[in-house]
Structures are given as structure tokens and as C-alpha cells.
Design a protein around this motif. Sequence first.
Motif, short mmCIF file in Angstrom:
data_model
loop_
_atom_site.label_atom_id
_atom_site.label_comp_id
_atom_site.label_asym_id
_atom_site.label_seq_id
_atom_site.Cartn_x
_atom_site.Cartn_y
_atom_site.Cartn_z
N MET A 20 1.01 -1.20 -0.22
CA MET A 20 0.02 -0.05 0.02
C MET A 20 0.86 1.14 -0.09
SD MET A 20 -3.21 1.13 2.75
CE MET A 20 -4.03 -0.51 2.05
N GLU A 21 0.41 2.19 -0.85
CA GLU A 21 1.29 3.36 -0.93
C GLU A 21 1.12 4.23 0.59
OE1 GLU A 21 0.66 7.34 -3.53
OE2 GLU A 21 0.13 5.55 -4.39
N LYS A 22 2.35 4.93 0.74
CA LYS A 22 2.54 5.69 1.94
C LYS A 22 1.59 6.63 2.16
CE LYS A 22 6.02 8.21 4.69
NZ LYS A 22 7.19 8.85 4.63
N LYS A 23 1.32 7.49 1.18
CA LYS A 23 0.37 8.67 1.26
C LYS A 23 -1.11 8.02 1.54
CE LYS A 23 2.63 12.16 0.99
NZ LYS A 23 2.71 13.19 2.00
N THR A 24 -1.37 6.75 0.93
CA THR A 24 -2.80 6.19 1.22
C THR A 24 -2.99 5.69 2.31
OG1 THR A 24 -2.81 5.68 -1.15
CG2 THR A 24 -4.25 4.45 0.19
N GLN A 25 -1.83 5.19 3.11
CA GLN A 25 -1.76 4.70 4.40
C GLN A 25 -1.93 5.79 5.52
OE1 GLN A 25 -1.99 1.50 5.62
NE2 GLN A 25 -2.45 2.39 7.50
N GLU A 26 -1.34 6.88 4.94
CA GLU A 26 -1.53 8.13 5.84
C GLU A 26 -2.73 8.59 5.78
OE1 GLU A 26 0.27 12.58 6.27
OE2 GLU A 26 0.81 11.38 4.61
N LEU A 27 -3.53 8.79 4.71
CA LEU A 27 -5.03 9.10 4.93
C LEU A 27 -5.95 8.17 5.43
CD1 LEU A 27 -5.60 10.43 0.98
CD2 LEU A 27 -5.88 11.47 3.00
N ILE A 28 -5.41 6.63 5.28
CA ILE A 28 -6.45 5.83 6.17
C ILE A 28 -6.23 6.03 7.52
CG2 ILE A 28 -6.60 3.42 6.82
CD1 ILE A 28 -6.08 2.91 3.68
N THR A 29 -4.84 6.26 8.07
CA THR A 29 -4.81 6.49 9.39
C THR A 29 -5.38 7.62 9.90
OG1 THR A 29 -2.40 5.42 9.18
CG2 THR A 29 -2.77 6.79 11.17
N ILE A 30 -5.41 8.66 9.17
CA ILE A 30 -6.15 10.04 9.60
C ILE A 30 -7.68 9.74 9.67
CG2 ILE A 30 -6.64 12.46 8.86
CD1 ILE A 30 -3.91 12.47 7.42
N PHE A 31 -8.20 8.91 8.61
CA PHE A 31 -9.69 8.91 8.91
C PHE A 31 -9.81 8.12 10.31
CE2 PHE A 31 -10.38 9.63 4.28
CZ PHE A 31 -11.35 10.66 4.49
N GLN A 32 -8.92 6.94 10.63
CA GLN A 32 -8.95 6.17 11.72
C GLN A 32 -9.08 7.15 13.03
OE1 GLN A 32 -5.89 3.26 11.02
NE2 GLN A 32 -7.07 1.76 10.21
N ALA A 33 -8.26 8.00 12.87
CA ALA A 33 -8.03 8.79 14.13
C ALA A 33 -9.40 9.86 14.29
CB ALA A 33 -6.67 9.60 13.82
N MET A 34 -9.81 10.35 12.94
CA MET A 34 -10.89 11.21 13.00
C MET A 34 -12.08 10.45 13.58
SD MET A 34 -10.34 13.35 9.58
CE MET A 34 -11.22 14.85 10.04
N THR A 35 -12.27 9.06 13.08
CA THR A 35 -13.25 8.35 13.47
C THR A 35 -13.20 8.04 14.96
OG1 THR A 35 -13.32 7.11 11.39
CG2 THR A 35 -14.55 5.93 13.26
N ALA A 36 -12.11 7.67 15.58
CA ALA A 36 -11.91 7.44 17.11
C ALA A 36 -12.14 8.83 17.90
CB ALA A 36 -10.40 7.01 17.34
N LEU A 37 -11.84 10.04 17.35
CA LEU A 37 -12.26 11.17 17.85
C LEU A 37 -13.48 11.15 17.97
CD1 LEU A 37 -9.66 13.88 17.01
CD2 LEU A 37 -10.45 13.39 19.23
N HIS A 38 -14.32 11.26 17.02
CA HIS A 38 -15.62 11.32 16.61
C HIS A 38 -16.43 10.52 17.67
CE1 HIS A 38 -15.08 14.12 13.74
NE2 HIS A 38 -16.30 14.39 14.02
N GLU A 39 -16.02 9.13 17.79
CA GLU A 39 -16.49 8.02 18.87
C GLU A 39 -16.40 8.85 20.25
OE1 GLU A 39 -14.20 4.77 17.90
OE2 GLU A 39 -15.48 3.99 16.72
N ARG A 40 -15.26 9.42 20.44
CA ARG A 40 -14.88 10.03 21.91
C ARG A 40 -16.13 11.23 22.07
NH1 ARG A 40 -8.68 11.13 22.64
NH2 ARG A 40 -9.54 12.15 24.79
N PHE A 41 -16.17 11.95 20.93
CA PHE A 41 -17.46 13.01 21.00
C PHE A 41 -18.75 12.57 21.30
CE2 PHE A 41 -14.60 16.12 18.30
CZ PHE A 41 -14.61 17.14 19.13
N ASN A 42 -18.96 11.44 20.80
CA ASN A 42 -20.27 10.82 21.12
C ASN A 42 -20.45 10.43 22.42
OD1 ASN A 42 -21.70 10.72 18.79
ND2 ASN A 42 -20.30 9.32 17.75
#
Length: 170
Positions: A1-23
Motif C-alpha cells: 500500500m502506498e505511503k500517502k494512502t496509508q497516511e490518509l487511512i490512518t487520519i480517517f481512523q483517528a478522526m473516527t476515534a475522535l468522533h467516537e469520543r465526541f459521542n
Amino acid sequence: MEKKTQELITIFQAMTALHERFNDKALQKQEAVKKGDIPGLEKVMKEESALIQQLRKLETTRQHAVKTWMEEKGLVKEDITMDALLQFFPEEERKELQHWQQRLVMEIKKLKEQNELNQQLIEESLRFVNISLETVQPQQQFGNYHRPSGKTGEDDDLGSGTRPLFDSKA
């Protein structure tokens, strides 16, 4: 997997985790409002402020990663959506990005619904407080009664010393 793609996936995972905490925080706010726990509500809101700062940093990182990825691919577009970008990813990476994008959207939707419920609870609480205040405040008696002279009962001279209540000469 391309490095930039993995970075985007990691960002989406972190954003999802943050929104779970917001919930989680939104549910804590709901409980605090139900109990009338103002200090607890203030504490949760303070914790939310820290989460908001983290989310802002993540969003800046996401924007930078997308911009860099687009430049590397020779794509020059402004205000491009993730859905439009997905077509440029290989199928395996696209599926994973879509998965995390959908999870993030689901968490955001859940948060929006919980915040709307919390707003309704707060409005109900305010209505209750206003009704309680109205019942406790002394009501002005005969506030709309006016003597023929145009003065209200409070404006007349009775008891003020200018006109005796009884005529002592009678």
C-alpha cells in the motif's frame, strides 16, 4: 500500500476515534443535563474543547495529505471531495478508504443526532426553569385595575398622607 494512502487511512481512523469520543461526551452531557449537574456539564464541555483542538489538527493534516497526494498524481483541482478522489485509488485501497470514510460519516451523524437531542433537553430544562420562576415570583394583584381617574391602585394617594382615609369632621 502506498505511503500517502496509508497516511490518509490512518487520519480517517483517528478522526473516527475522535468522533467516537465526541459521542461519549455527548452522552455524558445528556446525563448531566438530566441530573441538572452544571459542574459536570462544564467539565464535559472543557474535555470537548480539547477534542476539538485535536480534530482541527487532524483536519489540517488530512487536507495537507490530500493536497500532497493530488500533486504527486498530477491532479490539480480545488474543493475536491473524497468521493471524487476515490476513483484514483487502486481497488483494495479504495475499499479501505471507503470503509473508514463511511465509519466516520456514521459517527458524525450519530453525534449530530445526539447533539439535537441534548439541545431539546436543554430547551425543556429552560422552559421548566422559566415556569418555576413564574410560579415563585409574586404576582401583582389587580395590576390591570384602573380607577376612573386613570390611576392604578398603586398610584392613588390613599395612605400617603395627602388625603385622609376618613373625614374626621363627619
